[in-house]
Design an enzyme around this catalytic site. Structure first.
Site, short mmCIF file in Angstrom:
data_model
loop_
_atom_site.label_atom_id
_atom_site.label_comp_id
_atom_site.label_asym_id
_atom_site.label_seq_id
_atom_site.Cartn_x
_atom_site.Cartn_y
_atom_site.Cartn_z
NE ARG A 1 13.56 4.07 8.94
CZ ARG A 1 14.27 5.25 8.92
NH1 ARG A 1 14.38 6.08 8.04
NH2 ARG A 1 14.97 5.60 10.03
CE LYS B 1 4.38 -3.80 9.54
NZ LYS B 1 5.71 -3.27 9.65
CB ALA C 1 11.40 9.77 -8.83
CB CYS D 1 7.81 -4.54 4.65
SG CYS D 1 8.50 -5.15 6.26
#
Length: 464
Positions: free
Chosen positions: A162, A224, A272, A280
């Site tokens: 990330r 992935k 949200a 990505c």
């Protein structure tokens, strides 16, 4: 479970983009002898001087490892590595499919320089299903042209990093996925990752060993895509629920908490907001849809995931119109520009769509971001949140940078023409914003505060 034996290995990482640089730096950090190869002379020179080309927490701290070096010499990199990572970009083409020309160039380059001894070639780039066999064939073709016979295997080892926490994710992974046909290659990869599998560099070293998923090449490549597509779908789902909550007066944060405690659902990726972006999710969901299309599989759910996300990006613009009515001539300030905090990545950032729409509607747009100092968009960048708020008709929180929680919102409210704040990430405390004098709106949550307009002094009409 028995600990795997640590062994220092010679590693080459070809490509020093986001994935390649973090991978190479972390492998050197855990003790391996790593060479990172890139054909960009300026980038390599900067890296040799310890200057990372990207902002990523913790990365600069490990770039100075004596186990890590950088070069533009592909032949030297191929010769050095007993394990060679292909970590070049696979950007999306207009059709949505992945552009694999850089992977092809690297695979051919490896074949043009490879000799003895045995090597493991690792696909770290996110590549279409079937790329492992394709890379193997490209290398074999180049070896045949040179009339060289040598032994190698191809392994798929997708990354799950990330942005903003990539170094942490590398050293504390949820799992390691290894796809290939050769037990010898898989064992080499286990040895490579032994310090990570054994949690020697983990935040919590008492946790069980990192699970290693060993599978075939195609399944590893599919894992992935499936992971990112599922996470993107989960975010689009909660955003659609948020829009329903907005209409019926429910609070999506409470709804997310209530469903997230269900062990079948889980609480992650139920925040949200204005949707997902970056390099990505958009690329991988589109690529998966293109793969499915090639094989005659309909992807209605994935299509809806993308469509929902595109609509969600402009939700804050609709809320501004609902509150300020006509936006032409209004000044809107954006808190944050990057697609998520702790990164300088603007690729497919929702902020860019918001800016474009506000400009189309005639609004003047200012922005403050802790990292971004220049942007190719019609927006005026300012250097402090206070400067941003001055004479603004509304603020929109676009990126949930931690520092935005602790701003002096009372001071910001006093600087504004209208103290209105649209929280596009449901990040701030509504009661605190109300106390600071703001009219506060979020995504799928009840608004708080009073919508106060400046008093306009009216004079009686003069008698004719």
């Amino acid at each position: 479970m028995e600990l795997l034996e640590n062994k220092v290995m010679r590693v080459s990482v070809i490509g020093t983009g986001y994935v390649g640089l973090v991978t190479g730096a972390c492998l050197a950090h855990i003790g391996h002898d790593v060479i990172c190869v890139d054909n960009n002379v300026e980038k390599v020179a900067a890296l040799q001087a310890g200057q990372p080309p990207i902002y990523e927490p913790g990365l600069a701290d490990i770039l100075g490892s004596e186990q890590l070096s950088f070069t533009t010499d592909l032949a030297a990199g191929v010769d050095h590595g007993e394990i060679i990572f292909i970590a070049v970009g696979t950007p999306p083409l207009p059709s949505g499919e992945s552009d694999t020309r850089y992977v092809e160039a690297v695979a051919r380059g490896i074949g043009q320089h490879m000799g003895e001894p045995y090597k493991v070639i690792v696909n770290k780039s996110t590549v279409p299903v079937g790329s492992g066999d394709w890379v193997r064939r490209l290398i074999l073709d180049e070896l045949a042209c040179r009339q060289v016979q040598t032994s190698f295997d191809v392994v798929s080892n997708p990354e799950f990093l990330r942005e903003g926490s990539a170094v942490y994710d590398s050293l504390n992974p949820d799992r390691i996925v290894l796809g290939g046909r050769s037990p010898k290659a898989i064992e080499r990869m286990r040895q490579l990752y032994a310090p990570i599998i054994n949690r020697q560099f983990a935040m919590d070293s008492t946790l069980p060993q990192v699970p290693v998923v060993v599978t075939d090449l195609a399944s590893a490549e599919m894992i992935k895509y499936a992971a990112n597509a599922f996470l993107a779908t989960k975010i689009s789902f909660i955003n659609e629920i948020a829009n329903i909550c907005d209409r019926i007066g429910a609070d999506v944060t409470q709804v997310a908490k209530g469903i997230g405690l269900d062990s079948r659902i889980g609480e992650k990726f139920l925040q949200a907001g204005i949707g997902w972006g970056g390099s990505c999710f958009p690329k991988d969901v589109s690529a998966l849809m293109h793969i499915a299309q090639d094989y005659g599989v309909e992807t209605a759910l994935l299509e809806a995931t993308i469509a929902t996300n595109q609509r969600q990006r402009l939700q804050v613009v609709y809320q501004l119109q609902k509150t300020l009515k006509i936006l032409k001539g209004k000044t809107i300030g954006l808190l944050g520009l990057t697609f998520k905090p702790n990164t300088d990545d603007l690729r497919d950032a929702p902020a860019l769509d918001i800016i474009a729409e506000l400009q189309r509607l005639g609004a003047k747009v200012k922005a403050y971001d802790p990292i971004i100092t220049e942007v190719s968009a019609p927006v005026t960048l300012v250097d402090t949140p206070t400067t941003l708020a001055y004479d603004c008709d509304a603020l929109v929180l676009v990126t949930d940078w931690a520092e935005f929680k602790d701003l002096d919102y009372t001071d910001l409210a006093r600087s504004m023409t209208h103290p209105i704040l649209i929280d596009g990430r449901n990040f701030l405390n509504p009661q605190r914003l109300q106390q600071a004098g703001f009219y506060y709106q979020a995504i799928g949550r009840p608004s708080v505060g009073q919508l106060l307009w400046p008093t306009v002094k009216r004079f009686p009409a003069l008698a004719a």
